[in-house]
Motif scaffolding. Sequence first.
Motif, PDB file in Angstrom:
ATOM      1  N   GLY A 160       0.891  -1.412   0.179  1.00  0.00           N
ATOM      2  CA  GLY A 160       0.303  -0.143   0.358  1.00  0.00           C
ATOM      3  C   GLY A 160       0.853   1.361   0.091  1.00  0.00           C
ATOM      4  N   GLN A 161       1.886   1.274   0.528  1.00  0.00           N
ATOM      5  CA  GLN A 161       2.760   2.545   0.779  1.00  0.00           C
ATOM      6  C   GLN A 161       3.218   3.000  -0.895  1.00  0.00           C
ATOM      7  OE1 GLN A 161       5.648   0.704   3.972  1.00  0.00           O
ATOM      8  NE2 GLN A 161       5.276   3.071   4.908  1.00  0.00           N
ATOM      9  N   VAL A 162       4.181   1.500  -1.942  1.00  0.00           N
ATOM     10  CA  VAL A 162       4.845   2.001  -2.519  1.00  0.00           C
ATOM     11  C   VAL A 162       3.413   2.687  -3.388  1.00  0.00           C
ATOM     12  CG1 VAL A 162       5.972   0.848  -4.686  1.00  0.00           C
ATOM     13  CG2 VAL A 162       6.125  -0.139  -1.787  1.00  0.00           C
ATOM     14  N   TYR A 163       2.489   2.007  -3.699  1.00  0.00           N
ATOM     15  CA  TYR A 163       1.257   2.269  -4.878  1.00  0.00           C
ATOM     16  C   TYR A 163       0.912   3.493  -3.848  1.00  0.00           C
ATOM     17  CZ  TYR A 163      -3.264   2.859  -6.983  1.00  0.00           C
ATOM     18  OH  TYR A 163      -4.687   2.537  -7.884  1.00  0.00           O
ATOM     19  N   SER A 164       0.403   3.522  -3.183  1.00  0.00           N
ATOM     20  CA  SER A 164       0.486   5.568  -2.766  1.00  0.00           C
ATOM     21  C   SER A 164       1.558   6.510  -3.168  1.00  0.00           C
ATOM     22  CB  SER A 164       0.017   5.593  -0.943  1.00  0.00           C
ATOM     23  OG  SER A 164       0.373   7.259  -0.757  1.00  0.00           O
ATOM     24  N   TRP A 165       2.934   6.091  -2.878  1.00  0.00           N
ATOM     25  CA  TRP A 165       3.601   7.052  -3.467  1.00  0.00           C
ATOM     26  C   TRP A 165       3.839   6.899  -4.909  1.00  0.00           C
ATOM     27  CZ3 TRP A 165       7.240   3.751   0.419  1.00  0.00           C
ATOM     28  CH2 TRP A 165       7.512   4.341   2.220  1.00  0.00           C
ATOM     29  N   VAL A 166       3.749   5.947  -5.503  1.00  0.00           N
ATOM     30  CA  VAL A 166       3.749   6.358  -7.325  1.00  0.00           C
ATOM     31  C   VAL A 166       3.160   7.325  -7.461  1.00  0.00           C
ATOM     32  CG1 VAL A 166       3.921   4.861  -9.372  1.00  0.00           C
ATOM     33  CG2 VAL A 166       4.793   3.651  -7.447  1.00  0.00           C
ATOM     34  N   ARG A 167       1.398   6.948  -6.983  1.00  0.00           N
ATOM     35  CA  ARG A 167       0.154   8.186  -6.967  1.00  0.00           C
ATOM     36  C   ARG A 167       0.035   8.884  -7.088  1.00  0.00           C
ATOM     37  NH1 ARG A 167      -5.658   5.586  -7.208  1.00  0.00           N
ATOM     38  NH2 ARG A 167      -6.231   6.870  -7.722  1.00  0.00           N
ATOM     39  N   LYS A 168       0.650   9.252  -6.029  1.00  0.00           N
ATOM     40  CA  LYS A 168       1.042  10.856  -5.264  1.00  0.00           C
ATOM     41  C   LYS A 168       2.011  11.341  -6.210  1.00  0.00           C
ATOM     42  CE  LYS A 168       0.620  10.279  -0.318  1.00  0.00           C
ATOM     43  NZ  LYS A 168       0.994  10.231   1.479  1.00  0.00           N
ATOM     44  N   TYR A 169       3.835  10.735  -6.852  1.00  0.00           N
ATOM     45  CA  TYR A 169       4.395  11.480  -7.549  1.00  0.00           C
ATOM     46  C   TYR A 169       4.284  11.087  -8.766  1.00  0.00           C
ATOM     47  CZ  TYR A 169       8.562  11.799 -10.577  1.00  0.00           C
ATOM     48  OH  TYR A 169       9.559  12.716 -11.236  1.00  0.00           O
ATOM     49  N   ASN A 170       3.232  11.280  -9.904  1.00  0.00           N
ATOM     50  CA  ASN A 170       2.769  11.046 -10.630  1.00  0.00           C
ATOM     51  C   ASN A 170       1.042  12.157 -11.119  1.00  0.00           C
ATOM     52  OD1 ASN A 170       4.306   8.520 -11.570  1.00  0.00           O
ATOM     53  ND2 ASN A 170       2.541   6.969 -11.159  1.00  0.00           N
TER      54      ASN A 170
END
Length: 228
Positions: A160-170
């Motif tokens: 969940g952390q990885v998914y959230s960070w990638v979405r935030k960066y995008n």
Amino acid sequence: MSRKKYDEEFKRKIIREYEAGGISCYKLGQKYGVDAKCVRSWCRLHKQFGDDYLTQNHSNLNYSAKFKQQVVHAYLEGGKTYQSVATEYGIFAPTTVRQWVMMYNNHEELTDSRPEGLFNMVKDTTRKTTLDERIQIVEFCIANNNNYALTAKEFHVSYGQVYSWVRKYNSGGADKLIEKRGKTKSKETLSEQERLQIEVRMLRAENKKQQMEIDFLKKLEEVERRRF
């Protein structure tokens, strides 16, 4: 009629032959008396999860209710298949996604599953990370074709952390990766030069991802040509 089960060594043998090149999933299926769809699925999942796919007890995966809801909403947003959602969230079987969606549509409660799952990727427990770590994690994930499960395992963080960070960066660049929660404001900041350097890193990661896709398609085309 019950579905035939195949052991780890049998699957591994077929996957090795496919990865060695020169034979298609269809011909492998004919050679070993297996449906080509099964062969294709084994090869795809092994490419995504590595040997963990062969050694993991698939019937004993742990998915939190929160994770299930996130997956269902991703599907219901539209434009995605069960397969694409399963791949995006690191789920072995597209039918698992389909089952959760049906339960949701039937107003059934999505509850936590039982013990230990793949890479602990659906646990709600998380660890603290620095801004540099989050940037590195996003960079790795993008370079590896948005493989959230692989990234979570590599950096010992939750899926969940990885998914959230990638979405935030995008959605807003590196500044979105600065944590702003807690009693005290974060002291993490980025200069304009650091932002530009991060953008260059992410562009390189994106280029690596695209090259991987090109190489995969070339290999696939070569295998398909050998079929005829």
